[in-house]
Design a protein around this motif. Structure first.
Motif, PDB file in Angstrom:
ATOM      1  N   UNK A 172       0.836  -1.204   0.000  1.00  0.00           N
ATOM      2  CA  UNK A 172       0.000   0.000   0.000  1.00  0.00           C
ATOM      3  C   UNK A 172       0.868   1.251   0.000  1.00  0.00           C
ATOM      4  N   UNK A 173       1.939   1.235   0.768  1.00  0.00           N
ATOM      5  CA  UNK A 173       2.827   2.397   0.850  1.00  0.00           C
ATOM      6  C   UNK A 173       3.505   2.675  -0.489  1.00  0.00           C
ATOM      7  N   UNK A 174       3.944   1.602  -1.166  1.00  0.00           N
ATOM      8  CA  UNK A 174       4.568   1.759  -2.491  1.00  0.00           C
ATOM      9  C   UNK A 174       3.592   2.393  -3.474  1.00  0.00           C
ATOM     10  N   UNK A 175       2.369   1.870  -3.475  1.00  0.00           N
ATOM     11  CA  UNK A 175       1.349   2.378  -4.387  1.00  0.00           C
ATOM     12  C   UNK A 175       1.029   3.832  -4.074  1.00  0.00           C
ATOM     13  N   UNK A 176       0.863   4.132  -2.810  1.00  0.00           N
ATOM     14  CA  UNK A 176       0.550   5.506  -2.407  1.00  0.00           C
ATOM     15  C   UNK A 176       1.632   6.474  -2.879  1.00  0.00           C
ATOM     16  N   UNK A 177       2.872   6.094  -2.685  1.00  0.00           N
ATOM     17  CA  UNK A 177       3.980   6.958  -3.114  1.00  0.00           C
ATOM     18  C   UNK A 177       3.948   7.152  -4.634  1.00  0.00           C
ATOM     19  N   UNK A 178       3.680   6.086  -5.370  1.00  0.00           N
ATOM     20  CA  UNK A 178       3.673   6.147  -6.835  1.00  0.00           C
ATOM     21  C   UNK A 178       2.557   7.029  -7.390  1.00  0.00           C
ATOM     22  N   UNK A 179       1.446   7.124  -6.659  1.00  0.00           N
ATOM     23  CA  UNK A 179       0.333   7.963  -7.135  1.00  0.00           C
ATOM     24  C   UNK A 179       0.245   9.272  -6.360  1.00  0.00           C
ATOM     25  N   UNK A 180       1.284   9.566  -5.600  1.00  0.00           N
ATOM     26  CA  UNK A 180       1.375  10.817  -4.832  1.00  0.00           C
ATOM     27  C   UNK A 180       0.210  11.011  -3.865  1.00  0.00           C
ATOM     28  N   UNK A 181      -0.086   9.961  -3.138  1.00  0.00           N
ATOM     29  CA  UNK A 181      -1.126   9.988  -2.105  1.00  0.00           C
ATOM     30  C   UNK A 181      -0.550   9.443  -0.810  1.00  0.00           C
ATOM     31  N   UNK A 182      -1.278   9.640   0.271  1.00  0.00           N
ATOM     32  CA  UNK A 182      -0.901   9.028   1.539  1.00  0.00           C
ATOM     33  C   UNK A 182      -1.320   7.564   1.542  1.00  0.00           C
ATOM     34  N   UNK A 183      -0.597   6.759   2.312  1.00  0.00           N
ATOM     35  CA  UNK A 183      -0.943   5.337   2.440  1.00  0.00           C
ATOM     36  C   UNK A 183      -2.348   5.180   2.984  1.00  0.00           C
ATOM     37  N   UNK A 184      -2.778   6.108   3.820  1.00  0.00           N
ATOM     38  CA  UNK A 184      -4.125   6.021   4.393  1.00  0.00           C
ATOM     39  C   UNK A 184      -5.208   6.144   3.320  1.00  0.00           C
ATOM     40  N   UNK A 185      -4.926   6.826   2.232  1.00  0.00           N
ATOM     41  CA  UNK A 185      -5.888   6.929   1.122  1.00  0.00           C
ATOM     42  C   UNK A 185      -6.032   5.565   0.454  1.00  0.00           C
ATOM     43  N   UNK A 186      -4.912   4.897   0.205  1.00  0.00           N
ATOM     44  CA  UNK A 186      -4.955   3.548  -0.381  1.00  0.00           C
ATOM     45  C   UNK A 186      -5.672   2.595   0.570  1.00  0.00           C
ATOM     46  N   UNK A 187      -5.390   2.699   1.848  1.00  0.00           N
ATOM     47  CA  UNK A 187      -6.054   1.849   2.842  1.00  0.00           C
ATOM     48  C   UNK A 187      -7.562   2.098   2.850  1.00  0.00           C
ATOM     49  N   UNK A 188      -7.971   3.345   2.721  1.00  0.00           N
ATOM     50  CA  UNK A 188      -9.400   3.672   2.711  1.00  0.00           C
ATOM     51  C   UNK A 188     -10.081   3.105   1.468  1.00  0.00           C
TER      52      UNK A 188
END
Length: 85
Positions: free
Chosen positions: A28-44
């Protein structure tokens, strides 16, 4: 029109995104960084508590490496009540 959040189609979309992310080897953290979002957004998104808009969906597809058309075909097979068409 019924709410779409946590609807059968939304649940299927979320599960497919999770499956594709994991298959790609991204956390989730990798994806969040790649799309310029916080990990919490991916988690949500992955917990089903947040909708994914079309542009965001395309960004996820590009980053994770899945075919957005094929994923939408899979989601479209689920009826609004949860059964396969």
């Amino acid at each position: 029109m019924q709410k779409t959040l946590r609807s059968p189609r939304h649940v299927r979309l979320v599960q497919l995104i999770i499956d594709e992310r994991k298959a790609s080897g991204l956390s989730q953290a990798d994806l969040a960084k790649a799309i310029s979002r916080y990990q919490s957004v991916v988690a949500a998104i992955e917990s089903g508590g947040r909708r994914v808009d079309v542009v965001e969906f395309l960004d996820l597809a590009e980053t994770i490496g899945f075919d957005p058309h094929e994923m939408l075909r899979k989601v479209a097979k689920i009826s609004r009540t949860g059964s396969d068409n």
